[in-house]
Motif scaffolding. Structure first.
Motif, PDB file in Angstrom:
ATOM      1  N   ASP A   1       0.208   4.210   0.187  1.00 24.92           N
ATOM      2  CA  ASP A   1      -0.236   5.280   1.079  1.00 24.92           C
ATOM      3  C   ASP A   1       0.170   5.041   2.529  1.00 24.92           C
ATOM      4  N   ASP A   2       0.683   3.855   2.817  1.00 22.51           N
ATOM      5  CA  ASP A   2       1.122   3.541   4.171  1.00 22.51           C
ATOM      6  C   ASP A   2       2.415   4.308   4.467  1.00 22.51           C
TER       7      ASP A   2
ATOM      8  N   ASN B   1       0.859  -1.184   0.000  1.00 23.71           N
ATOM      9  CA  ASN B   1       0.000   0.000   0.000  1.00 23.71           C
ATOM     10  C   ASN B   1       0.896   1.236   0.000  1.00 23.71           C
TER      11      ASN B   1
END
Length: 218
Positions: free
Chosen positions: A39-40, A37
């Motif tokens: 966006d992590d 991910n």
């Protein structure tokens, strides 16, 4: 038996994920792709090289976990010698390892100046001075390998570890219109037409056009 997994990041932007994926496919490993991910915050620190270790790509296979592209390459060569990731001749094998290691640890200016972006195309692109020696060195490596081993791949008739390591460079040279003589351009085009690369590029085409705030090539 649990199916193998390969953790990867962006198919459009991540040169290291591409290398690991190519090596596993060349070795005939059947694996499930596990995308991180982006966006992590922890993942982004890792991709931006702000983490003390970089664990993508990461292969989990038969109870073994291995990361770092060269480590994955050596593992794949051990479990699938018939795949020819490393040449049979000792001297040629050493040469293949040397040029692959050079790609693995060097060419920082090239990475910064020409970040991988498979979907992008520039008809003209001014390469900053610091990256030009890197480009010239890659031209020298390719010329030496193709001249010594006869092509069409860097070490002869079949793709090896070295071709997987330099595949993202071929993409960069296309994206940023880097000038190559006909023999080197033919090699670039061979890699870009490689069915494995074409499969990866097709998936890259469906990704978002940019990753916000990701300013360092990974």
């Amino acid at each position: 038996m649990t199916r193998a997994t390969l953790t990867i990041s962006s198919k459009n932007y991540s040169s290291w994920s591409l290398r690991g994926w190519l090596l596993c496919r060349m070795a005939g490993i059947e694996f499930e792709e596990v995308p991180v991910n982006l966006d992590d915050p922890n993942v982004r620190r890792e991709l931006l090289l702000l983490s003390p270790s970089v664990l993508v790509p990461r292969l989990v296979h038969n109870g073994v976990t291995v990361w770092d592209t060269l480590a994955i390459a050596e593992y794949c060569a051990e479990i699938a010698p018939e795949a020819g990731l490393l040449p049979a001749d000792q001297a040629t094998r050493a040469h293949c390892r040397a040029v692959s290691g050079e790609m693995h640890s060097g060419f920082y200016n090239l990475r910064s100046a020409l970040p991988m972006n498979i979907k992008a195309r520039h008809e003209k692109f001014k390469v900053f001075t610091g990256a030009r020696p890197d480009i010239e060195r890659i031209r020298e490596i390719w010329s030496e390998c193709l001249g010594t081993y006869g092509g069409p791949w860097l070490f002869g008739a079949h793709p090896t570890l070295a071709d997987a390591m330099y595949a993202p460079v071929c993409s960069r040279f296309q994206t940023y219109a880097v000038d190559l003589d006909p023999k080197l351009a033919a090699y670039r085009d061979l890699v870009l037409s490689w069915p494995l690369f074409q499969e990866w590029a097709a998936d890259a085409s469906s990704e978002a056009d940019e990753i916000i705030e990701l300013e360092v090539e990974f």
